[in-house]
Motif scaffolding. Structure first.
Motif, PDB file in Angstrom:
ATOM      1  N   ILE A   1      -5.978   8.260   2.223  1.00 17.20           N
ATOM      2  CA  ILE A   1      -6.199   7.598   0.878  1.00 17.20           C
ATOM      3  C   ILE A   1      -7.481   8.078   0.069  1.00 17.20           C
ATOM      4  O   ILE A   1      -7.305   8.346  -1.028  1.00 17.20           O
TER       5      ILE A   1
ATOM      6  N   TYR B   1       0.839   4.318  -2.495  1.00 17.56           N
ATOM      7  CA  TYR B   1       0.441   5.466  -1.609  1.00 17.56           C
ATOM      8  C   TYR B   1       1.550   6.649  -2.018  1.00 17.56           C
ATOM      9  O   TYR B   1       1.175   7.796  -2.681  1.00 17.56           O
ATOM     10  N   ARG B   2       2.653   6.299  -1.899  1.00 13.62           N
ATOM     11  CA  ARG B   2       3.810   7.229  -2.016  1.00 13.62           C
ATOM     12  C   ARG B   2       4.114   7.816  -3.630  1.00 13.62           C
ATOM     13  O   ARG B   2       4.240   8.411  -4.077  1.00 13.62           O
TER      14      ARG B   2
ATOM     15  N   LEU C   1       0.791  -1.192   0.084  1.00 18.00           N
ATOM     16  CA  LEU C   1       0.129   0.020  -0.087  1.00 18.00           C
ATOM     17  C   LEU C   1       1.070   1.287   0.197  1.00 18.00           C
ATOM     18  O   LEU C   1       0.447   2.341  -0.772  1.00 18.00           O
ATOM     19  N   GLU C   2       1.935   1.266   0.534  1.00 18.59           N
ATOM     20  CA  GLU C   2       2.759   2.329   0.696  1.00 18.59           C
ATOM     21  C   GLU C   2       3.367   2.641  -0.887  1.00 18.59           C
ATOM     22  O   GLU C   2       3.719   3.848  -0.873  1.00 18.59           O
TER      23      GLU C   2
ATOM     24  N   TRP D   1      -2.272   8.861   6.342  1.00 16.98           N
ATOM     25  CA  TRP D   1      -2.076   8.633   4.772  1.00 16.98           C
ATOM     26  C   TRP D   1      -3.805   8.929   4.409  1.00 16.98           C
ATOM     27  O   TRP D   1      -4.477   8.001   4.763  1.00 16.98           O
TER      28      TRP D   1
ATOM     29  N   LEU E   1      -5.332   7.316  -6.895  1.00 13.67           N
ATOM     30  CA  LEU E   1      -5.156   6.069  -6.551  1.00 13.67           C
ATOM     31  C   LEU E   1      -6.737   5.559  -6.318  1.00 13.67           C
ATOM     32  O   LEU E   1      -7.856   6.158  -6.514  1.00 13.67           O
TER      33      LEU E   1
ATOM     34  N   ARG F   1      -8.729   2.189   4.100  1.00 13.77           N
ATOM     35  CA  ARG F   1      -8.516   3.383   4.443  1.00 13.77           C
ATOM     36  C   ARG F   1      -8.466   4.251   5.878  1.00 13.77           C
ATOM     37  O   ARG F   1      -7.731   4.839   6.054  1.00 13.77           O
TER      38      ARG F   1
ATOM     39  N   ALA G   1      -5.091   3.388   7.060  1.00 19.38           N
ATOM     40  CA  ALA G   1      -4.077   4.180   6.522  1.00 19.38           C
ATOM     41  C   ALA G   1      -4.057   5.455   7.146  1.00 19.38           C
ATOM     42  O   ALA G   1      -3.098   6.280   7.406  1.00 19.38           O
TER      43      ALA G   1
END
Length: 556
Positions: A81, A49-50, A45-46, A79, A90, A71, A74
């Motif tokens: 999301i 995300y990044r 997920l990172e 984060w 995303l 979500r 995160a």
């Protein structure tokens, strides 16, 4: 023909790209496997995300966890999301099948491929995470069918040049899932996550077992899950990038500065070692108090005493640490070594250093680091922290407690003394029925330092180091030194008295001589006057005789 490097996708995950020599393979498949709680889904997920934060869209396909749960989880890391989803950067695709679903006919993953492909085209992306791919495969309930579908999916991803992360579960202690033992051969990059318990401390390890067409960090590395995401600390990828030592800085103790050849070098690593009660913390606090007065920042990492205890204890020798804290030049970070694993300790320290940006750090004490799990864990913590500080021109002061009073061979206890630039040894010796403290500089790179022991005392005004005092071939301390000083002072007074007596006698003789000379000179003057009178009288008699002769008509 020149070599051609494969294209890579940066993960922007702290430490991971360094291990991967730039990132994950672009347009290829990466498999991340591991047991429960290792962080497989979090790394995947990172990555998405990044990438989204950098303007690179991505799809996260989940086969076992609801999108809303992802979500919410995160958000515990900060984060957002949902905001990235609204921006079209995303997309979370729920591909969860009810386990009670009955499969009729020739079911496969074609529909999943169509949905993913359509969404990728819509977003203009080539990044996909298939989180928990083993979960969807179990629906087939046929190992041969599962393998066929997995191979077909992999072939499709390769044809479409999609940069993919697949996460898959393994049993505790197993590196690859036995049901899909071929998956490591299929993928271009294979990452294995492991969570274990060592000496009652939970630790996580990260290892890249395969990377086609690229070099990579081949060792097993520690990693932690922080409140900001995954952090990996590969010591071998850092290399030796230390800069030359800087200028000398005063310790605030003039005699110690002289012993060190001018003071402590900036960006050096200083080891202050000694037995319990030798004064290691007091000396260190007096040094950092001097640094604070120079308006420089200090981070104090403590493993043995609380911040309040250190501040209160330092009031006795007259060292004010509270002012440094109040003015934000001094910050404490205290924890018991057993509170967490070595990785968490290290990441917490590095994170604080990055935020506080100190000029100097203190670790009190490295001898306590072994309680983080093992001697190896202690070494890993210290060596990584030293390397990190040296690369950033941060001066580090390491305190180490030895178990033998004056045994300098037991200096570091953690096999790090070779990386230390300056070694200061504090010891205690018994002499004349008392214990006396001694200090010696064993090493000071780039400086002409003293090679002699000196006695010191902890006073109400801090550390007071005495000049070297040698008597009868050995250094005298304590009562012996004071007795010898008193004896020499008495002898000095006696010699002074004898000198004064002799000076007085000489002065008396000189005065007597002067008096005698004066009396002789007076006598001579008197006799000269008498002689002068007699001569005058004789001259007058001659004149009288001449006159008388003239009157008688006699010739002269």
């Amino acid at each position: 023909m020149a070599k051609q490097e494969i294209l890579k996708e940066k993960t922007n995950i702290d430490g991971l790209d360094a291990m991967l020599n730039g990132g994950l393979p672009k347009g290829r498949t990466t498999v991340i496997s591991g047991g429960p709680g290792c962080g497989k889904s979090l790394i995947a997920l990172e990555f998405i995300y990044r990438g989204a934060l950098e303007g690179i869209p991505g799809i996260f396909v989940t086969f076992e966890e609801k999108a809303e749960a992802i979500r919410q989880n995160a958000m515990t890391l900060g984060w957002d999301i949902a905001a990235l989803e609204e921006q079209g950067k995303l997309f979370i695709l729920e591909a969860i099948i009810n386990p009670k679903t009955t499969i009729i006919g020739d079911f496969d993953l074609s529909s999943l491929k169509l949905v993913v492909e359509g969404k990728l085209q819509e977003m203009g992306s080539n990044r996909v995470v298939l989180d928990g791919i083993d979960v969807i495969l179990y629906i087939f309930k046929n190992i041969s069918k599962e393998r066929d579908e997995l191979l077909s999916l992999h072939s499709w991803l390769m044809d479409k040049k999609i940069s993919t992360i697949m996460t898959i579960k393994t049993l505790m202690g197993h590196q690859t899932p036995m049901r899909y033992d071929f998956i490591d051969f299929m993928a271009d990059c294979v990452i294995y996550l492991d969570q274990r318990v060592d000496n009652q401390l939970s630790i996580r390890r990260f290892r890249i077992t395969k990377y086609r067409g690229s070099g990579f960090g081949r060792n097993e590395y520690p990693y932690v899950i922080t409140d900001e995401g995954i952090k990996i600390i590969p010591v071998s990828s850092a290399g030796l990038k230390h800069k030359a030592l800087g200028e000398h800085m005063s310790t605030g103790i003039s005699v110690l500065d002289s012993m060190l050849g001018g003071g402590i070098r900036r960006a050096s690593c200083v080891l202050i070692a000694g037995s319990s009660g030798a004064g290691k913390t007091t000396l260190t606090c007096q040094i950092i108090n001097q640094f604070y007065k120079m308006h420089e920042r200090i981070l104090y990492i403590g493993f043995e005493e609380s911040e309040e205890a250190i501040i209160e204890n330092m009031k006795s020798p007259g060292i004010d640490l509270f002012s440094g804290i109040k003015e934000n030049y001094l910050r404490f970070m205290t924890n018991l070594p057993e509170a967490m694993g070595v990785e968490e300790h290290l990441v917490a320290a590095l994170s604080t250093i990055n935020k506080f940006k100190p000029n100097h750090i203190v670790v009190d004490a490295i001898s306590a680091c072994i309680r983080m799990g093992s001697e190896r864990a202690a070494f890993d913590y210290i060596i990584r922290l030293m390397n990190f500080c040296k690369e950033r021109n941060i001066t580090s002061i390491l305190i180490n407690q030895t178990t033998e009073g004056m045994n300098v061979q037991q200096l570091s206890g953690n096999e790090v003394s070779s990386m230390v630039d300056t070694s200061i040894f504090l010891g205690m010796i018994e002499s004349g029925g008392e214990i006396n403290r001694m200090v010696m500089v064993l090493k000071s790179r780039g400086s002409c330092h003293s090679n002699q022991y000196r006695e010191f005392q902890i006073t109400q005004n801090g550390i007071d180091i005495f000049d070297v005092y040698i008597g009868k071939g050995s250094v005298l301390t304590g009562i012996a030194r004071k007795e010898q000083e008193a004896k020499e002072e008495a002898e000095k007074r006696l010699r002074f008295q004898e000198l004064s007596k002799l000076e007085n006698e000489i002065e008396h003789r000189r005065s007597a001589l002067k008096s005698y000379i004066d009396s002789v000179e007076a006598e001579i003057i008197l006799k000269e006057e008498v002689l002068k009178g007699m001569k005058l009288e004789e001259e007058m008699n001659d004149e009288i005789r001449k006159v008388k002769a003239s009157l008688r008509g006699e010739d002269n």
